[in-house]
Write an enzyme that holds these catalytic residues in place. Structure first.
Site, mmCIF file in Angstrom:
data_model
loop_
_atom_site.group_PDB
_atom_site.id
_atom_site.type_symbol
_atom_site.label_atom_id
_atom_site.label_comp_id
_atom_site.label_asym_id
_atom_site.label_seq_id
_atom_site.Cartn_x
_atom_site.Cartn_y
_atom_site.Cartn_z
ATOM 1 N N VAL A 1 -32.589 25.443 8.734
ATOM 2 C CA VAL A 1 -33.810 24.993 8.685
ATOM 3 C C VAL A 1 -35.511 24.837 9.231
ATOM 4 O O VAL A 1 -36.339 25.283 8.562
ATOM 5 C CB VAL A 1 -32.957 24.021 8.098
ATOM 6 C CG1 VAL A 1 -34.713 22.891 7.618
ATOM 7 C CG2 VAL A 1 -32.351 23.731 6.789
ATOM 8 N N LYS B 1 -29.527 12.659 8.065
ATOM 9 C CA LYS B 1 -29.298 11.626 7.275
ATOM 10 C C LYS B 1 -28.514 10.875 8.320
ATOM 11 O O LYS B 1 -28.351 9.026 7.963
ATOM 12 C CB LYS B 1 -28.475 12.525 6.343
ATOM 13 C CG LYS B 1 -28.597 13.018 5.196
ATOM 14 C CD LYS B 1 -27.743 13.240 3.862
ATOM 15 C CE LYS B 1 -26.825 14.103 3.863
ATOM 16 N NZ LYS B 1 -26.779 15.403 3.278
ATOM 17 N N GLU C 1 -37.386 12.868 2.965
ATOM 18 C CA GLU C 1 -37.562 12.996 0.869
ATOM 19 C C GLU C 1 -36.272 13.919 1.509
ATOM 20 O O GLU C 1 -35.655 13.787 -0.102
ATOM 21 C CB GLU C 1 -38.900 14.395 0.802
ATOM 22 C CG GLU C 1 -38.324 14.103 -0.371
ATOM 23 C CD GLU C 1 -38.591 13.669 -1.391
ATOM 24 O OE1 GLU C 1 -39.305 12.517 -1.406
ATOM 25 O OE2 GLU C 1 -37.278 13.791 -2.067
ATOM 26 N N VAL D 1 -31.555 13.510 0.473
ATOM 27 C CA VAL D 1 -30.919 13.474 -0.394
ATOM 28 C C VAL D 1 -31.389 14.719 -1.860
ATOM 29 O O VAL D 1 -32.636 14.577 -2.462
ATOM 30 C CB VAL D 1 -30.644 12.061 -1.703
ATOM 31 C CG1 VAL D 1 -30.205 12.090 -2.622
ATOM 32 C CG2 VAL D 1 -30.744 11.411 -0.766
ATOM 33 N N GLU E 1 -19.737 24.182 3.467
ATOM 34 C CA GLU E 1 -19.884 24.311 5.069
ATOM 35 C C GLU E 1 -18.938 25.015 5.285
ATOM 36 O O GLU E 1 -17.712 25.523 4.746
ATOM 37 C CB GLU E 1 -19.342 23.129 5.744
ATOM 38 C CG GLU E 1 -20.293 21.447 5.354
ATOM 39 C CD GLU E 1 -21.450 22.153 6.413
ATOM 40 O OE1 GLU E 1 -21.610 22.609 7.211
ATOM 41 O OE2 GLU E 1 -22.443 21.502 5.332
ATOM 42 N N ASP F 1 -20.095 13.544 1.699
ATOM 43 C CA ASP F 1 -21.229 13.860 2.070
ATOM 44 C C ASP F 1 -22.111 13.202 1.169
ATOM 45 O O ASP F 1 -23.602 12.153 0.846
ATOM 46 C CB ASP F 1 -21.872 15.706 1.831
ATOM 47 C CG ASP F 1 -22.803 15.866 1.893
ATOM 48 O OD1 ASP F 1 -23.706 15.442 2.380
ATOM 49 O OD2 ASP F 1 -23.563 17.084 1.068
ATOM 50 N N LYS G 1 -24.915 10.049 0.233
ATOM 51 C CA LYS G 1 -26.416 10.196 -0.396
ATOM 52 C C LYS G 1 -26.983 8.739 -1.418
ATOM 53 O O LYS G 1 -27.712 8.505 -1.393
ATOM 54 C CB LYS G 1 -26.418 11.658 -0.938
ATOM 55 C CG LYS G 1 -26.639 12.543 0.139
ATOM 56 C CD LYS G 1 -26.349 13.603 -1.093
ATOM 57 C CE LYS G 1 -26.757 15.171 0.086
ATOM 58 N NZ LYS G 1 -26.331 16.223 -0.301
ATOM 59 N N GLY H 1 -30.170 24.968 0.573
ATOM 60 C CA GLY H 1 -30.653 25.847 1.301
ATOM 61 C C GLY H 1 -31.335 25.470 1.927
ATOM 62 O O GLY H 1 -32.644 24.471 1.742
HETATM 63 MG MG MG Z 1 -34.950 15.154 -2.347
#
Ligand code: MG
Ligand code: ASP
Length: 806
Positions: free
Chosen positions: A459, A563, A590, A593, A652, A663, A667, A786
């Site tokens: 990322v 998170k 943002e 989640v 994972e 997970d 969220k 992704g």
């Molecule tokens: Mg979002």
């Protein structure tokens, strides 16, 4: 008539003096109605002062003295020996007595200018110009204040005119700057950098139309070009603004220069001796074309004298006594602050006068201190004044806000009633950053946003690429200049003041390991006075998440795809938000989640606008979405589908992390907290999809025995009606009436025709039920995982913060 003045650097050996001769020749060919005023050559005045200082201490000055003569003599066409002899005699006298009066000092300093005019005159004569060296002592009459003498205008004007009238035409007068004489014929000087003033006096007395001041800079800038790379040259300036700038030590203008010019409406042009023929310089006149000129000037080495006394409330005459005490001790005061409550007063003085100022007040108020009427008198040092010239208070809101955002709070603030100048008193540490921030605001220059990226896995790396690609168009469209000044992982941090380029990975490989990455980034930002700071966390590290507070306290806004900070115990969650509020910092996440989906922002807005959200339900996990979307309709075993998902990179490395439901639960918790439901992770009921026997096996063994899950999920599938599918959902329900909530993560059956039943691939879906929307939920659906979409979501947060900065 035109007067041309040349400063010390323009007369220096080498390029300076040869340029000066060229400029004089060119002007003389065009117009013989000309007079030249010159400073001492090079740093002669400083050097003479240094020689005096050595002599005063009784020290040997012969080496420095030899040096001085060599420099002044370089390529000289005349003998300067008689001047050198006179200076040497005076210096020897000082060395003998170990003292030097201001009067003697002026005698010595004058030779800097005297040598200069004689040297130049000889050079010009060699070049075919009939020139005459003139000692301004024959023109200007002053009082006896040696070192900073005041000129008698009337007498000086008459003397100057008489002298010039007696000159033969076509003789070019070369006049000393800086020096004059008093009524006893004794040498005086007009103060440091006084040659500008001499030139403007000469222009006044001779009713010139123009004074050209040749310096080593292109003109007057909107700020000191050494401090501000983006400083812009000012084309035209009014007398009033120029005078204001001169006051603030724009050292190419002596504070007194403007007045004599303004009086007779003589234009002043600042030009560069080293510039080309096409240069425009800065033109100072009564009627500049652009009236809204602004500029920044700063003064360092200031101190604030605090004077506090409760017992002084309402007493008359206290201020008078303060300033009397200062006057008696020759202390000059800059900014002043007094509230109308009269409990105290604070005054800015130069740092080297601070001790004296405190002492003089303690003396004056000795009795009041004993009686307890005066509580405190002390000096606060290390301060500087930033002056914003040409700005009205009604336009000060934006620059001021940007200061506050950058954690700069002026100690004092005032505006001049005339001349629209705003002054801020700051610590010297803040001064540099304040100059950058305000200059950018005033001239609407691209807003620099300085970004630190922590974590450059999939990322992070994608994000850095996206930013580097988009930089240029964001600069063009939004006037925002995104600069990634730090890229870090847990071992190393790559730093670049002006922002990294595409080759950052190679560079990062070459640098050594660092410890204490976070502190390293923060102190780098501070040392380089970087403004508008954003820290981006793309790690999954608890350590990084726990450092957000430190970043916020040091002026960073925070963007995170991690998170953890949002799922810590609720008390920590709240504590961090308090820190953010206190420091006026933003925290955007943002992507926590639904990756790039505009979910959190939507929920926030609905909640804030008073919409009662009663339920949020959906598929929150890309991996579990893929698994059940496929398993429900394909003729494959559960094991086959999970392995397929793993191969495609949707799970994972150990799929149990997804199958555990943790997970999704995290969220769900984050969403609940957005609705201000004070939940903990333990409040979420989680249906763990891994059978007890497989939960704690080593990874390899788990894969060997994964087929044991097949019958369990086959059974679930068999229980489905026609047109039904399996979905693993998060479900948050809020009962507004009873103020209770339930948070569940579980496997459910859904009708294939429903929104939930229709999702494909690894999509996420969020159904938001509210009172106004009724039974028909607001649905947000799309790729919820992704690297690309997540990075894009993080980028979106960065841009939102950058735009708020506007
Ligand atoms: Mg979002
Ligand atoms: N030579 C004098 C000084 O250095 C005057 C001037 O250069 O304007 O202060």
């Amino acid at each position: 008539m035109k007067i041309i003045k040349f400063g010390g650097k323009s007369l220096e050996n080498g390029k300076g003096i040869s340029q000066t001769i060229k400029i004089i020749q060119r002007n003389y060919q065009q117009n013989t109605n000309l007079a030249i005023v010159v400073s001492a050559r090079g740093k002669a005045t400083d050097e003479l002062l240094h020689l005096i200082a050595l002599a005063k201490k009784g020290e040997d000055f012969s080496a420095e003295w030899a040096d001085f003569q060599t420099k002044q003599n370089h390529l000289s066409l005349i003998s300067l020996q008689k001047y050198f002899d006179e200076v040497e005699t005076l210096l020897s006298g000082i060395k003998l007595l170990e003292e030097c009066s201001d009067k003697t000092q002026d005698r010595i300093l004058a030779y800097g200018e005297i040598i200069s005019v004689n040297y130049l005159t000889a050079q010009l004569e060699k070049n075919g110009i009939a020139a005459k060296a003139i000692d301004a002592g024959d023109l200007f009459l002053t009082n006896d204040e040696f070192g900073n003498a005041a000129v008698n205008f009337a007498i000086s004007e008459a003397k100057t005119q008489a002298y010039f009238n007696s000159l033969e035409p076509h003789i070019l007068p070369i006049v000393t700057g800086f020096i004059a004489k008093n009524s006893h014929g004794e040498r005086t000087t007009l103060g440091r950098n006084g040659s500008n003033y001499s030139a403007s006096l000469l222009a006044n007395f001779l009713n010139a139309d123009l004074l050209e001041n040749y310096t080593h800079v292109d003109g007057i800038f909107t700020g000191n070009p050494d401090e501000i790379h983006e400083a812009i040259k000012i084309e035209q300036l009014s007398y009033a603004d120029a005078a204001e700038l001169a006051q603030f030590g724009a050292n190419i203008l002596h504070a007194k220069t403007i007045e004599p010019l303004q009086q007779k409406n003589i234009a002043l042009k600042i030009l560069n001796t080293f510039g080309d023929d096409a240069q425009t310089g800065t033109l100072i006149s009564a009627n500049p074309e652009d009236k809204t000129v602004r500029a920044l000037a700063s003064l360092k080495n200031k101190a604030l004298i605090h004077f506090k006394g409760k017992g002084l409330l309402g007493k008359v005459g206290v201020d008078g006594r303060i300033f009397k005490a200062f006057q008696n001790n020759n202390i000059s005061v800059g900014m002043i602050s007094q509230g109308s409550s009269e409990r105290g007063i604070a005054m800015v003085v130069s740092e080297d006068q601070a001790e004296k100022a405190v002492k003089s007040l303690k003396q004056e108020f000795k009795e009041d201190i004993e009686k307890g009427d005066v509580d405190e008198i002390f000096a606060e040092k290390g301060l500087g004044v930033l002056a914003i010239i040409g700005l009205n208070l009604n336009l000060f809101d934006k620059p001021y806000r940007s200061l506050v955002r950058n954690q700069i709070t002026p100690k004092l603030f005032n505006n001049t009633i005339t001349g629209n100048t705003i002054c801020l008193l700051l610590t010297e540490k803040e001064l540099n950053k304040a100059i950058q921030v305000i200059h950018g605001e005033l001239f609407d220059q691209p807003k620099k946003v300085h970004i630190a990226v922590i974590g450059h896995g999939l990322v992070g790396k994608t994000l850095i690429e996206q930013i580097l690609v988009q930089r240029k168009s964001i600069l063009e469209e939004k006037n925002i200049d995104l600069r990634i000044f730090a890229i870090a992982n847990s071992q190393k941090v790559l730093l670049a003041v002006n922002g990294v380029q595409e080759n950052w990975e190679e560079l990062k490989k070459k640098i050594p390991q660092n410890t204490d990455i976070q502190k390293y980034i923060i102190s780098f930002a501070q040392q380089n006075a970087l403004e508008n700071l954003i820290m981006i966390d793309n790690t999954a590290s608890e350590n990084v998440a726990k450092s957000y507070a430190l970043f916020a306290e040091n002026g960073f806004d925070i963007v995170s795809s991690n998170k953890i900070a949002n799922t810590l115990p609720y008390s920590d969650y709240q504590k961090f938000r308090k820190i953010l509020r206190r420091n006026n910092k933003k925290y955007y996440y943002e992507t926590n989640v639904g990756a790039g989906l505009p979910l959190i922002d939507t929920i926030k807005l609905l909640h804030l606008s008073g919409e009662n959200i009663t339920r949020i339900k959906g598929v929150f996990s890309g991996s579990l979405s893929y698994i059940f979307n496929h398993y429900s309709i394909e003729n494959k075993t559960f094991e086959e589908v999970v392995l397929e998902a793993k191969e495609k990179g949707y799970t994972e490395p150990d799929p149990r992390e997804d199958l555990s439901g943790n997970d999704v639960a995290r969220k769900l918790l984050i969403l609940a907290r957005e609705l201000k439901i004070p939940s903990e992770f333990e409040d979420v009921q989680i249906q763990n999809l891994i059978p007890e026997a497989l939960k704690s096996l080593p990874k390899e063994e788990f894969f060997e025995r994964m087929h044991e899950m097949n019958p369990i999920y086959q059974q679930e599938k068999d229980a489905l009606q026609d047109n039904e599918v399996l979905r693993y959902v998060g479900d948050l329900q809020w009962d507004n009436e009873n103020q209770t909530s339930s948070l569940e993560v579980k496997l459910v059956k859904a009708s294939q025709a429903s929104a939930l039943g229709q999702i494909k691939g690894a999509d996420s879906i969020f159904e938001i039920y509210t009172e106004s929307y009724g039974d028909q939920p607001l649905v947000i659906q799309g790729a919820g995982a992704g690297a690309k979409v997540t990075a894009r979501g993080v980028f979106g947060d960065v841009l939102r913060i950058s735009e708020i900065l506007d």
